[in-house]
Design a protein around this motif. Structure first.
Motif, short mmCIF file in Angstrom:
data_model
loop_
_atom_site.label_atom_id
_atom_site.label_comp_id
_atom_site.label_asym_id
_atom_site.label_seq_id
_atom_site.Cartn_x
_atom_site.Cartn_y
_atom_site.Cartn_z
N GLU A 154 11.96 -17.48 16.22
CA GLU A 154 12.56 -16.04 15.55
C GLU A 154 11.66 -14.88 15.16
N PHE A 155 10.53 -15.74 14.47
CA PHE A 155 9.47 -15.14 13.75
C PHE A 155 8.54 -14.60 15.45
N ARG A 156 8.28 -13.38 14.56
CA ARG A 156 7.12 -12.38 16.24
C ARG A 156 6.78 -11.43 14.94
N MET A 157 5.54 -10.67 15.69
CA MET A 157 4.27 -10.65 14.98
C MET A 157 4.25 -8.82 15.81
N ALA A 158 4.37 -7.65 14.56
CA ALA A 158 4.29 -6.49 15.33
C ALA A 158 2.82 -6.04 15.08
N PHE A 171 -9.80 1.75 15.15
CA PHE A 171 -10.41 0.41 14.70
C PHE A 171 -9.55 -0.31 14.30
N GLY A 172 -8.59 -0.44 14.41
CA GLY A 172 -7.76 -1.84 13.75
C GLY A 172 -6.65 -1.83 13.37
N ALA A 173 -6.25 -2.75 13.27
CA ALA A 173 -4.74 -2.39 12.96
C ALA A 173 -3.97 -4.14 11.94
N GLU A 174 -2.79 -3.50 11.08
CA GLU A 174 -2.52 -4.35 10.10
C GLU A 174 -1.46 -5.55 10.98
N ALA A 175 -1.12 -6.81 11.08
CA ALA A 175 -0.58 -7.80 11.63
C ALA A 175 0.96 -7.72 10.82
N LEU A 176 2.54 -7.34 10.94
CA LEU A 176 3.68 -7.08 9.80
C LEU A 176 4.45 -8.44 10.65
N LEU A 177 4.51 -9.20 10.08
CA LEU A 177 5.63 -10.21 10.49
C LEU A 177 7.40 -9.12 10.93
N ARG A 178 7.49 -10.02 11.50
CA ARG A 178 9.57 -9.70 12.31
C ARG A 178 10.13 -10.63 11.83
#
Length: 395
Positions: A154-158, A171-178
């Motif tokens: 049920e988890f995915r990343m944004a 230049f980068g990204a922050e991974a956030l849990l959904r």
């Protein structure tokens, strides 16, 4: 029924031993017994540090006074050869027949009221009410759903893009849990603290790291060369004895350069076990993995830990950006953080940038990297690829 539980009593047992803890429990029992108001009131010890007082009251309003008295009587310390010992308690109160007539029903409701008192920080009492029961059931349902969320996939990343305003490139990204459960998106602010409390955050955290490294590997094969992917790490993960070994294995298995991975840690983690975390950071640095301090300036900000800990990035919290157009104090703080980063050789990222006016001020204050809805909300993986391949961002 007055259901009582001693706050953090395990600390006494772990510090002085169980025999000494039993001695203190005896003293607690004597003190609570001395506070009984009526001859027929009965005090029971239900468990290691749990007591129940069953009292017959002429007026239900008297229950509040008794609750206050029981809390008050525990404010004085217990004298001992080990120095003064302070013991506080939390209490849940139910009244028959208003809250029920069966013993099992009353005890269940007393537990709910006790949980309510503890959730306030302890050293207090609470009465049972229907709203508390709904909250209790909701919390239990959330815990049960969380325990199977990984298995149910049920988890995915944004991923929220991070922009270099000097070039307009991502230049980068922050991974956030959904988390999507039963067709609903559950707020991270709701489920992440619960995941920590029920001790499943390490498992979730390592799943996040594995998922992110796999995404990074895919992007590289598609020609998307991010400098950094920032991944949030919890306190419980940092204290996991296998943390370093598992982190390095996950990164190696994904065939990702460790220098492309940035672990984000909040300031509070630094203060929990300073020496242990300092050594952890050094070993991460040796492996080539970067460390960012998230929400910088909102917790235990201290220039001493910036000197002692090998930190690569400071992330300015959104609260300092929200009113930066009108609040001179916010501008002074941001300018100061930018200068500290420059002197210490750390990059600085401003979070929560939503308006062009904020961007211009941040630029003028020396901030080169930003993250926020002005450019993009957190994106699903396919949306993120499209964003990165659409060309430079308009500044």
């Amino acid at each position: 029924i007055f259901l009582m539980d001693l706050d953090r009593f395990k600390l006494i047992n772990s510090t002085f031993g169980y025999l000494y803890g039993d001695h203190i429990l005896q003293l607690v029992s004597e003190r609570l017994s001395s506070n009984k108001k009526h001859r027929n009131d009965t005090l029971y010890r239900l468990g290691e540090d749990e007591f129940a007082l069953i009292a017959t009251l002429e007026d239900p309003l008297e229950a509040r006074r008794i609750g206050r008295d029981l809390i008050k009587v525990m404010q004085d310390h217990f004298a001992s050869d080990k120095g003064p010992i302070y013991v506080r308690l939390s209490m849940g109160i139910v009244i028959a027949p208003v809250d029920g007539t069966k013993e099992s029903e009353l005890m269940r409701k007393a537990e709910i009221a006790l949980h309510k008192a503890k959730s306030r920080g302890g050293n207090s009492f609470a009465f049972y009410d229907n709203y508390s029961e709904k909250q209790y059931r909701s919390r239990l349902s959330l815990e049960n759903a969380l325990l199977s969320a990984l298995e149910r996939k049920e988890f995915r990343m944004a991923f929220q893009p991070q922009i270099d305003v000097s070039t307009g490139r991502v230049f980068g990204a922050e991974a956030l849990l959904r988390w999507r459960h039963n067709g609903e998106n559950i707020s991270p602010a709701l489920f992440l603290p619960v995941a920590e409390e029920i001790s499943i955050m390490p498992d979730i955290g390592f799943w996040v790291l594995k998922e992110c490294c796999q995404r990074m590997s895919e992007w590289i094969s598609q020609g998307i060369e991010l400098e950094k992917l920032s991944i949030n790490v919890s306190a419980s993960q940092c204290h996991d004895e296998t943390f370093l070994e598992r982190v390095f294995k996950i990164i190696s298995d994904a065939d990702v350069n460790p220098e492309r991975i940035m672990l984000e840690i909040t300031e509070s983690v630094l203060m929990e076990d300073r020496n242990k975390i300092k050594e952890l950071f050094k070993r991460l640095k040796t492996l080539g993995i970067g460390v960012a301090i998230d929400d910088f300036g909102t917790g235990y900000s201290s220039l001493s830990y910036l000197k002692d800990f090998p930190v690569d990035i400071l992330k300015i919290d959104k609260s300092f950006v929200d009113n930066i157009e009108t609040d001179e104090r916010d501008r002074v703080i941001v300018r100061g953080i930018a200068k500290v980063g420059e002197v210490m050789g750390m990059e600085v990222i401003a979070e929560g940038v939503e308006r062009k006016e904020q961007l211009e001020i941040l630029r003028n204050l020396g901030i080169r990297y930003i993250q926020g809805y002005l450019y993009s909300p957190p994106l699903e993986k396919d949306e993120f690829i499209a964003f990165c391949t659409s060309g430079k961002v308009k500044l």
